[in-house]
Design an enzyme around this catalytic site. Sequence first.
Site, PDB file in Angstrom:
ATOM      1  N   ASP A 269       0.849  -1.189   0.000  1.00  0.00           N
ATOM      2  CA  ASP A 269       0.000   0.000   0.000  1.00  0.00           C
ATOM      3  C   ASP A 269       0.886   1.241   0.000  1.00  0.00           C
ATOM      4  O   ASP A 269       1.851   1.335   0.769  1.00  0.00           O
ATOM      5  CB  ASP A 269      -0.907  -0.003   1.233  1.00  0.00           C
ATOM      6  N   ILE A 270       0.553   2.174  -0.897  1.00  0.00           N
ATOM      7  CA  ILE A 270       1.310   3.432  -0.946  1.00  0.00           C
ATOM      8  C   ILE A 270       0.880   4.303   0.236  1.00  0.00           C
ATOM      9  O   ILE A 270      -0.311   4.597   0.411  1.00  0.00           O
ATOM     10  CB  ILE A 270       1.059   4.169  -2.275  1.00  0.00           C
TER      11      ILE A 270
ATOM     12  N   ASN B 243      -3.242  12.766  -3.565  1.00  0.00           N
ATOM     13  CA  ASN B 243      -4.349  13.134  -4.454  1.00  0.00           C
ATOM     14  C   ASN B 243      -4.967  14.470  -4.057  1.00  0.00           C
ATOM     15  O   ASN B 243      -5.263  15.312  -4.915  1.00  0.00           O
ATOM     16  CB  ASN B 243      -5.421  12.042  -4.430  1.00  0.00           C
TER      17      ASN B 243
ATOM     18  N   HIS C 182      -5.319  14.325  -8.886  1.00  0.00           N
ATOM     19  CA  HIS C 182      -5.334  12.912  -9.275  1.00  0.00           C
ATOM     20  C   HIS C 182      -4.321  12.605 -10.373  1.00  0.00           C
ATOM     21  O   HIS C 182      -3.845  11.466 -10.482  1.00  0.00           O
ATOM     22  CB  HIS C 182      -6.732  12.507  -9.733  1.00  0.00           C
TER      23      HIS C 182
ATOM     24  N   ASP D  29      -1.840   9.493 -10.229  1.00  0.00           N
ATOM     25  CA  ASP D  29      -1.638   8.480 -11.276  1.00  0.00           C
ATOM     26  C   ASP D  29      -0.156   8.292 -11.568  1.00  0.00           C
ATOM     27  O   ASP D  29       0.319   7.168 -11.786  1.00  0.00           O
ATOM     28  CB  ASP D  29      -2.369   8.884 -12.555  1.00  0.00           C
TER      29      ASP D  29
ATOM     30  N   ARG E 148      12.972 -10.277  -8.527  1.00  0.00           N
ATOM     31  CA  ARG E 148      13.786 -11.371  -9.065  1.00  0.00           C
ATOM     32  C   ARG E 148      13.052 -12.006 -10.253  1.00  0.00           C
ATOM     33  O   ARG E 148      11.838 -11.835 -10.423  1.00  0.00           O
ATOM     34  CB  ARG E 148      14.004 -12.453  -8.014  1.00  0.00           C
TER      35      ARG E 148
ATOM     36  N   GLU F  58      -4.672   2.172  -4.347  1.00  0.00           N
ATOM     37  CA  GLU F  58      -3.229   2.381  -4.214  1.00  0.00           C
ATOM     38  C   GLU F  58      -2.513   1.119  -3.763  1.00  0.00           C
ATOM     39  O   GLU F  58      -1.372   1.161  -3.309  1.00  0.00           O
ATOM     40  CB  GLU F  58      -2.949   3.520  -3.222  1.00  0.00           C
TER      41      GLU F  58
ATOM     42  N   ARG G  48      13.673  -5.172   0.404  1.00  0.00           N
ATOM     43  CA  ARG G  48      14.402  -4.652  -0.743  1.00  0.00           C
ATOM     44  C   ARG G  48      13.476  -3.795  -1.607  1.00  0.00           C
ATOM     45  O   ARG G  48      13.854  -2.712  -2.069  1.00  0.00           O
ATOM     46  CB  ARG G  48      14.986  -5.802  -1.553  1.00  0.00           C
TER      47      ARG G  48
END
Length: 811
Positions: A430-431, A438, A443, A447, A462, A473, A493
């Site tokens: 989740d961002i 936003n 928006h 995006d 990998r 999101e 990572r």
Amino acid sequence: MRQDVGNAGIIAAESLTIATFKTVFPPLLIEIQHHLFYLAQVVDRVLEGSATPLPAPEYWRGYEQANAEQVKQLPSEELSEAWARLGQVHRRFLRAAEAALAAAAKGDRQRARVLIDEAFAASSEFTGLLVGGAMAELLHQIRVHERQLAARYETEFLEAAHMGRFAVRLSDLVFIDADANFLQFCGYAREELVGDTVWRLFGKRAWENVLETARSGGRVSVKVRYRTGEAVVLELTPFVERDSGEEILRAFALNVTEAEAAAQQRRLLATAMEVSAQAVVITDAEFRIIYANPAFTRITGYEVEEVLGKNPRFLQGPDTSQATRMAIREALAAGKPVHVEILNYRKDGTPYWLDLSIVPVRDEQGEITHFVSSQMDITERKQAEQEIARMALEDHLTGLPNRRAAEDRLALEWNRARRERGTFAIAIVDIDRFKLVNDQYGHHVGDQVLHHVAEVMASTLRGGDWVARWGGEEFIVCFHDLDCRGAQAAAERLRKQVKARPLVLPQGELPVTVSMGVSLYGPEHLDVDAMLGQADALLYEAKMAGRDRVVCARSETQRRSGVIWEGSQVQSALREGRVLPAFQTIVDLRTGHVVAEEALARIRASDGSLIPAQGFIQAAEALHLVAAIDQAISSAAMDRCARSVQAGSRLAHFINLSPQFLANAEDVEALLARARGYCQGCGLAEDMIKPLVIEITERQAGDILALKKHLKPLTDFGFRLALDDFGSGYSSFLYLAELPVRFLKIEGWMVSRIIQDARVRQLVETLVATARRFDIITIAECVESTETAQVLCDIGVDWAQGYYFSKPSVE
């Protein structure tokens, strides 16, 4: 075959009759039919590709055994030259026929076609020489010898050759004679045609062609009108002679309607195949190509000469479906038609898709002699289908697989791990603070953030791992063959790479971080959904712990607290029926009477103790289990309410329903169905106010318009609405304005400070006054002393609940 042999015997007998006269051409004329039979055999063998040599033409013995003296006595040099020419033309015919057979046996269809055309040309010239010579010789005999005897002979060989004759007076174009065969060709009786003009049968142009040919010599094919109007094709040999000072046009006629129709049909079919946009390929019974039309070359790039004799399988390639190949082979082996879509390869190596139909062709004995296939290039359609399928499984913004594609992949991962006893991990990403991005930047920047994070994660994974857009999101990542430590490291990572690469905007760099919850495949999970639920709960923990972090599942011995462990306890309690209501009374502050009760969720632990809601509700919300708790509590509360009504009680019964429950139309409809059943049993009418009160919490309400829509079926049924924890949020009065609230429950923190804090007391007095204006009953929560109860009563609060009156108890 018997009929053919019989006809041959009749013709042989007639030839003996004609041979008794001292003529050369006429005895051979009746062998024309045998020659045509011989020609038909040549054509059939060429079409079959037979390598069997032709037998000697029996009909030619008449020529070879002709009386040399009679040949020398032919009445004119033209006839002598025609006789010699007849032998030359016949030898040319035989050479062309044998060469056509040889070419067909080698599979050289084009060469065979050219040679067959030469054979037909030689046959046509042979027939012309024979008929012309016979006619000239017989006419000479007619003029020089007995006319009546010659006419009888003429009739005999015309009938033997299935030919007709007619005569027309050119001065007035009137038919003066017609034999039975000619009349049969045209469908007229003698008295109907003889004496009438040529216009009854011939059109103007057709008659002009006949007249021109009669004066120049040769043969002509014309169409005449049959008696019933149909067209009949006649091949005529016309000539003009003078009789008693008048010009008479005489002609011999052969009905070639059927042959012409067959030839026309062959020409039409050949032309249709030549100009068809679909490729047409014909093979022999051994699947060797013997014909391909121009469309085949246009589609595949192969010239016809390059593919003759080959099996069409050479067009297949590495990506051609084995199942499709087997379907074709099995159908053809069984002699059945087959229709498939198949991937083939052009001469330049590029693949193309075909809509392929193959049909077997059988002979009179039912044996398969050929296979005919029609092939339509559907490459563009298949590419469009693939593009549509790609778009259906791809997120248009990030280019990653979408949720539907991810769910399909997760099912494959689950089945692979179970089959191979392997492992994998899934992370829900989740961002952080995406809503703030936003709101602050718009928006379009949001995006860009989504696209940027997708690129960073996709480039960091990998080989074999994959990432997809999960929704909003959120992303989902699958790690192959990793244990807890490996999955934690791989997820870290990713997190660090996202954090190290901020999004560059015109305004400057925009830092981006992500939070992750990582779940590992293991026996504790019943299915993929269980893993996803765990990952979602772990993501919730990562968010609650401050964001920009990874929380990975660990063993139960390491993790006796937190959302996952608590959630597992809730799941177990729901399965085992240990989620139950505890009822707390609500009292009228003015009278002291019990007027209602509230059903509160509890879990009975394994030791018999009761776990209050604050001990598990956070985990239930994170794992989306709160709706199942609502269902269990509301069912038990409605059952208690029904028993109370039947006993004559007028108590109101409060139940809490979460937004998750209310948003599920099936859950709401099921609750209403149970309520209708109880109401019928209790004798409550549909339009009556029901004793059940739906409690909603302002802090959990979210979208007010959506909540109003979800509550409408319940309030329409007669349930009343209570707003819990009033004063805990910033939009309390919006709910009073938009929703049909009948009860307002004052938040516990205000009740606990109402004695010591004058400002809080004034605030409560304001709430009470507002509620009275809206005819709303106020209920104070968490009342724990006589003094608090008295103050609440003094300022006008209607009802109250708390430990001062009673503790929650289970039945």
